[in-house]
Design a protein around this motif. Structure first.
Motif, PDB file in Angstrom:
ATOM      1  N   SER A 140       0.828  -1.214   0.000  1.00  0.00           N
ATOM      2  CA  SER A 140       0.000   0.000   0.000  1.00  0.00           C
ATOM      3  C   SER A 140       0.861   1.261   0.000  1.00  0.00           C
ATOM      4  CB  SER A 140      -0.923  -0.013   1.214  1.00  0.00           C
ATOM      5  OG  SER A 140      -1.668   1.159   1.272  1.00  0.00           O
ATOM      6  N   ALA A 141       1.941   1.252   0.770  1.00  0.00           N
ATOM      7  CA  ALA A 141       2.827   2.422   0.815  1.00  0.00           C
ATOM      8  C   ALA A 141       3.543   2.629  -0.508  1.00  0.00           C
ATOM      9  CB  ALA A 141       3.840   2.266   1.940  1.00  0.00           C
ATOM     10  N   VAL A 142       3.986   1.545  -1.133  1.00  0.00           N
ATOM     11  CA  VAL A 142       4.657   1.668  -2.432  1.00  0.00           C
ATOM     12  C   VAL A 142       3.685   2.206  -3.467  1.00  0.00           C
ATOM     13  CG1 VAL A 142       5.614   0.309  -4.344  1.00  0.00           C
ATOM     14  CG2 VAL A 142       6.459  -0.030  -2.032  1.00  0.00           C
ATOM     15  N   ARG A 143       2.453   1.721  -3.441  1.00  0.00           N
ATOM     16  CA  ARG A 143       1.464   2.190  -4.406  1.00  0.00           C
ATOM     17  C   ARG A 143       1.142   3.661  -4.194  1.00  0.00           C
ATOM     18  NH1 ARG A 143      -3.481  -0.186  -4.021  1.00  0.00           N
ATOM     19  NH2 ARG A 143      -3.942   0.425  -6.132  1.00  0.00           N
ATOM     20  N   THR A 144       1.177   4.111  -2.944  1.00  0.00           N
ATOM     21  CA  THR A 144       0.831   5.497  -2.653  1.00  0.00           C
ATOM     22  C   THR A 144       2.005   6.444  -2.871  1.00  0.00           C
ATOM     23  OG1 THR A 144      -0.750   4.750  -1.012  1.00  0.00           O
ATOM     24  CG2 THR A 144      -0.067   7.051  -0.884  1.00  0.00           C
ATOM     25  N   LEU A 145       3.150   6.119  -2.294  1.00  0.00           N
ATOM     26  CA  LEU A 145       4.277   7.045  -2.259  1.00  0.00           C
ATOM     27  C   LEU A 145       5.195   6.985  -3.469  1.00  0.00           C
ATOM     28  CD1 LEU A 145       5.269   6.568   1.472  1.00  0.00           C
ATOM     29  CD2 LEU A 145       3.950   8.425   0.476  1.00  0.00           C
ATOM     30  N   MET A 146       5.314   5.840  -4.095  1.00  0.00           N
ATOM     31  CA  MET A 146       6.316   5.676  -5.149  1.00  0.00           C
ATOM     32  C   MET A 146       5.754   5.786  -6.556  1.00  0.00           C
ATOM     33  SD  MET A 146       9.279   5.338  -3.830  1.00  0.00           S
ATOM     34  CE  MET A 146      10.234   4.663  -5.156  1.00  0.00           C
ATOM     35  N   ARG A 147       4.498   6.119  -6.703  1.00  0.00           N
ATOM     36  CA  ARG A 147       3.903   6.155  -8.042  1.00  0.00           C
ATOM     37  C   ARG A 147       4.579   7.206  -8.926  1.00  0.00           C
ATOM     38  NH1 ARG A 147      -2.212   5.389  -8.142  1.00  0.00           N
ATOM     39  NH2 ARG A 147      -1.436   3.330  -7.675  1.00  0.00           N
ATOM     40  N   ILE A 148       4.713   8.437  -8.468  1.00  0.00           N
ATOM     41  CA  ILE A 148       5.310   9.505  -9.264  1.00  0.00           C
ATOM     42  C   ILE A 148       6.826   9.322  -9.416  1.00  0.00           C
ATOM     43  CG2 ILE A 148       5.636  12.012  -9.432  1.00  0.00           C
ATOM     44  CD1 ILE A 148       2.754  11.037  -9.936  1.00  0.00           C
ATOM     45  N   PRO A 149       7.577   9.017  -8.340  1.00  0.00           N
ATOM     46  CA  PRO A 149       9.020   8.794  -8.537  1.00  0.00           C
ATOM     47  C   PRO A 149       9.333   7.613  -9.454  1.00  0.00           C
ATOM     48  CG  PRO A 149       8.575   9.161  -6.226  1.00  0.00           C
ATOM     49  CD  PRO A 149       7.250   9.053  -6.919  1.00  0.00           C
ATOM     50  N   LEU A 150       8.479   6.588  -9.458  1.00  0.00           N
ATOM     51  CA  LEU A 150       8.722   5.449 -10.344  1.00  0.00           C
ATOM     52  C   LEU A 150       8.651   5.840 -11.806  1.00  0.00           C
ATOM     53  CD1 LEU A 150       6.984   2.364  -8.759  1.00  0.00           C
ATOM     54  CD2 LEU A 150       9.364   2.608  -9.390  1.00  0.00           C
ATOM     55  N   ILE A 151       7.784   6.764 -12.140  1.00  0.00           N
ATOM     56  CA  ILE A 151       7.700   7.223 -13.525  1.00  0.00           C
ATOM     57  C   ILE A 151       9.035   7.830 -13.936  1.00  0.00           C
ATOM     58  CG2 ILE A 151       6.586   8.890 -15.065  1.00  0.00           C
ATOM     59  CD1 ILE A 151       4.026   8.482 -13.372  1.00  0.00           C
ATOM     60  N   GLY A 152       9.599   8.672 -13.074  1.00  0.00           N
ATOM     61  CA  GLY A 152      10.895   9.280 -13.367  1.00  0.00           C
ATOM     62  C   GLY A 152      12.022   8.260 -13.456  1.00  0.00           C
ATOM     63  N   PHE A 153      12.071   7.312 -12.504  1.00  0.00           N
ATOM     64  CA  PHE A 153      13.116   6.277 -12.536  1.00  0.00           C
ATOM     65  C   PHE A 153      13.012   5.427 -13.792  1.00  0.00           C
ATOM     66  CE2 PHE A 153      13.145   6.427  -7.676  1.00  0.00           C
ATOM     67  CZ  PHE A 153      14.241   7.269  -7.657  1.00  0.00           C
ATOM     68  N   ASN A 154      11.789   5.067 -14.166  1.00  0.00           N
ATOM     69  CA  ASN A 154      11.607   4.254 -15.364  1.00  0.00           C
ATOM     70  C   ASN A 154      12.036   5.009 -16.620  1.00  0.00           C
ATOM     71  OD1 ASN A 154      10.632   1.814 -14.255  1.00  0.00           O
ATOM     72  ND2 ASN A 154       8.645   2.760 -13.941  1.00  0.00           N
ATOM     73  N   ILE A 155      11.722   6.294 -16.690  1.00  0.00           N
ATOM     74  CA  ILE A 155      12.138   7.090 -17.849  1.00  0.00           C
ATOM     75  C   ILE A 155      13.658   7.173 -17.921  1.00  0.00           C
ATOM     76  CG2 ILE A 155      12.149   9.448 -18.776  1.00  0.00           C
ATOM     77  CD1 ILE A 155       9.213   9.651 -17.874  1.00  0.00           C
ATOM     78  N   LEU A 156      14.302   7.384 -16.764  1.00  0.00           N
ATOM     79  CA  LEU A 156      15.768   7.429 -16.746  1.00  0.00           C
ATOM     80  C   LEU A 156      16.389   6.112 -17.205  1.00  0.00           C
ATOM     81  CD1 LEU A 156      16.548   9.375 -13.450  1.00  0.00           C
ATOM     82  CD2 LEU A 156      16.956  10.120 -15.795  1.00  0.00           C
ATOM     83  N   ILE A 157      15.859   5.005 -16.754  1.00  0.00           N
ATOM     84  CA  ILE A 157      16.395   3.693 -17.150  1.00  0.00           C
ATOM     85  C   ILE A 157      16.168   3.454 -18.639  1.00  0.00           C
ATOM     86  CG2 ILE A 157      16.103   1.198 -16.840  1.00  0.00           C
ATOM     87  CD1 ILE A 157      17.642   2.493 -14.578  1.00  0.00           C
ATOM     88  N   ILE A 158      15.008   3.839 -19.157  1.00  0.00           N
ATOM     89  CA  ILE A 158      14.729   3.651 -20.578  1.00  0.00           C
ATOM     90  C   ILE A 158      15.677   4.496 -21.424  1.00  0.00           C
ATOM     91  CG2 ILE A 158      13.027   4.100 -22.401  1.00  0.00           C
ATOM     92  CD1 ILE A 158      10.885   3.249 -20.315  1.00  0.00           C
ATOM     93  N   ILE A 159      15.901   5.757 -21.035  1.00  0.00           N
ATOM     94  CA  ILE A 159      16.824   6.620 -21.772  1.00  0.00           C
ATOM     95  C   ILE A 159      18.235   6.060 -21.698  1.00  0.00           C
ATOM     96  CG2 ILE A 159      17.891   8.919 -21.769  1.00  0.00           C
ATOM     97  CD1 ILE A 159      15.137  10.032 -20.982  1.00  0.00           C
ATOM     98  N   TYR A 160      18.647   5.606 -20.524  1.00  0.00           N
ATOM     99  CA  TYR A 160      19.983   5.015 -20.360  1.00  0.00           C
ATOM    100  C   TYR A 160      20.163   3.798 -21.257  1.00  0.00           C
ATOM    101  CZ  TYR A 160      23.808   2.427 -18.225  1.00  0.00           C
ATOM    102  OH  TYR A 160      24.954   1.717 -18.020  1.00  0.00           O
ATOM    103  N   GLU A 161      19.147   2.924 -21.280  1.00  0.00           N
ATOM    104  CA  GLU A 161      19.246   1.714 -22.102  1.00  0.00           C
ATOM    105  C   GLU A 161      19.244   2.043 -23.591  1.00  0.00           C
ATOM    106  OE1 GLU A 161      19.707  -1.564 -21.490  1.00  0.00           O
ATOM    107  OE2 GLU A 161      20.102  -1.012 -19.420  1.00  0.00           O
ATOM    108  N   LEU A 162      18.456   3.043 -23.985  1.00  0.00           N
ATOM    109  CA  LEU A 162      18.442   3.418 -25.398  1.00  0.00           C
ATOM    110  C   LEU A 162      19.754   4.073 -25.834  1.00  0.00           C
ATOM    111  CD1 LEU A 162      14.815   4.798 -25.858  1.00  0.00           C
ATOM    112  CD2 LEU A 162      15.768   2.672 -26.779  1.00  0.00           C
TER     113      LEU A 162
END
Length: 104
Positions: free
Chosen positions: A79-101
């Motif tokens: 529940s805490a991950v779903r609440t608190l990490m939703r917005i930061p996860l978008i940023g982390f995922n974008i960074l990883i995708i850009i890094y991999e590309l």
């Protein structure tokens, strides 16, 4: 014996932890977790319409602290991950995708 450089091992640990947090973030509480009985305490009390539930100890005058089990801790973590990490996860995922590309 297969050995990895420390930087590669750190990268693998980051990828695995990001995938685990992503998997917790996309779990639907209504569709999946409720079916297996893993509902957070806030939603359980909302569904029961029972109001404030707390045990009371007349000798000490305080509420009785109940032992918290592993299952309830995991439910609270999800529940805490779903609440608190939703917005930061978008940023982390974008960074990883850009890094991999770029360097993949």
């Amino acid at each position: 014996m297969l050995t990895l450089a420390p930087t590669k091992m750190l990268g693998k640990i980051i990828y695995v932890s990001l995938l685990l947090v992503n998997s917790m973030a996309v779990l639907s509480e209504e569709r999946f977790l409720a079916r297996i009985g893993w509902v957070s305490s806030s939603q359980a009390t909302n569904n029961a319409n029972s109001g404030f539930q707390q045990t009371y100890d007349p000798q000490t005058g305080y509420g009785v602290q109940q032992e918290v089990g592993v299952k309830s801790r995991l439910i609270d973590l999800i529940s805490a991950v779903r609440t608190l990490m939703r917005i930061p996860l978008i940023g982390f995922n974008i960074l990883i995708i850009i890094y991999e590309l770029a360097l993949g």
